[in-house]
Design an enzyme around this catalytic site. Structure first.
Site, short mmCIF file in Angstrom:
data_model
loop_
_atom_site.label_atom_id
_atom_site.label_comp_id
_atom_site.label_asym_id
_atom_site.label_seq_id
_atom_site.Cartn_x
_atom_site.Cartn_y
_atom_site.Cartn_z
N HIS A 17 0.81 -1.26 0.11
CA HIS A 17 -0.14 -0.18 0.05
C HIS A 17 0.96 1.16 0.00
O HIS A 17 0.64 2.16 -0.53
CB HIS A 17 -0.91 0.03 1.43
N LYS A 41 -17.25 -7.67 8.65
CA LYS A 41 -15.97 -7.90 8.62
C LYS A 41 -15.41 -8.21 9.80
O LYS A 41 -15.92 -7.26 10.75
CB LYS A 41 -15.07 -7.17 7.69
N ARG A 90 -1.52 -6.03 -8.42
CA ARG A 90 -0.46 -6.85 -8.06
C ARG A 90 -0.35 -8.24 -9.06
O ARG A 90 0.58 -8.55 -9.59
CB ARG A 90 -0.53 -7.78 -6.69
N SER A 130 -2.27 -7.67 3.27
CA SER A 130 -2.48 -7.49 4.58
C SER A 130 -2.97 -9.08 5.17
O SER A 130 -2.55 -8.96 6.28
CB SER A 130 -3.76 -6.67 4.76
#
Ligand code: ADP
Length: 153
Positions: A17, A41, A90, A130
């Site tokens: 990030h 979440k 990515r 993450s």
């Protein structure tokens, strides 16, 4: 003003990030790193912790801010008068996922079209996520190599 919103969970912020924001900072007048709140979440770090990690990571960047929001990213952009969403890519899986979201976000905006700007991950950072960082933390591993110095648990 050319303002970009960089939305995500940032649970926690990683060097992946950081790399995207650092490279985008000269391209925009302002970047708002916006943490999306999702009550369904379960997060490892509280919203305040995640914001603090981000604030400290970018304390030397006068045009980088942190905020949080609930709901659709395009609605948040509209409320802030923002026309750009920043995302990192990515791999091909990110591309397919991001393509659908970017096209949806464009379709959801009428008079003020929100365009998504993509930066490719720097080589050496594409494996960082993450979720991998959380896994390493939970098993007591050396997570420090994947996160900015401001992230310490
Ligand atoms: P989300 O919960 O939406 O997946 P993340 O916090 O995981 O949010 O990621 C936010 C953004 O950061 C996404 O655009 C993602 O592609 C990008 N990103 C995450 N890790 C990397 C990395 N290692 N290199 C480049 N971009 C990354």
């Amino acid at each position: 003003m050319r303002i970009a919103v960089f939305p995500g969970s940032f649970d926690p912020i990683t060097l992946g990030h950081y790399d995207i924001v650092e490279r985008a900072a000269p391209l925009f007048d302002k970047i708002i790193i916006a943490i999306g709140r999702n009550s369904k979440k379960n997060y490892m770090f509280s919203l305040e912790q995640r914001k603090e990690f981000i604030r400290n990571s970018f304390k030397d960047f006068p045009n980088v801010e942190v905020d949080d929001f609930e709901g659709l990213t395009v609605d948040y952009c509209k409320s802030k008068g923002v026309n750009f969403i920043l995302r990192g890519l990515r791999n091909p899986a990110d591309f397919e996922f991001e393509k659908a979201i970017a096209q949806t976000n464009r379709a959801l905006t009428r008079e003020n079209v929100v365009e998504t700007i993509f930066l490719l991950t720097s080589s050496g950072k594409s494996f960082i996520s993450s979720s991998i960082v959380r896994e390493i933390i939970s098993f007591g591993g050396n997570y420090e190599i994947m996160v900015p110095d401001a992230v310490r648990v």
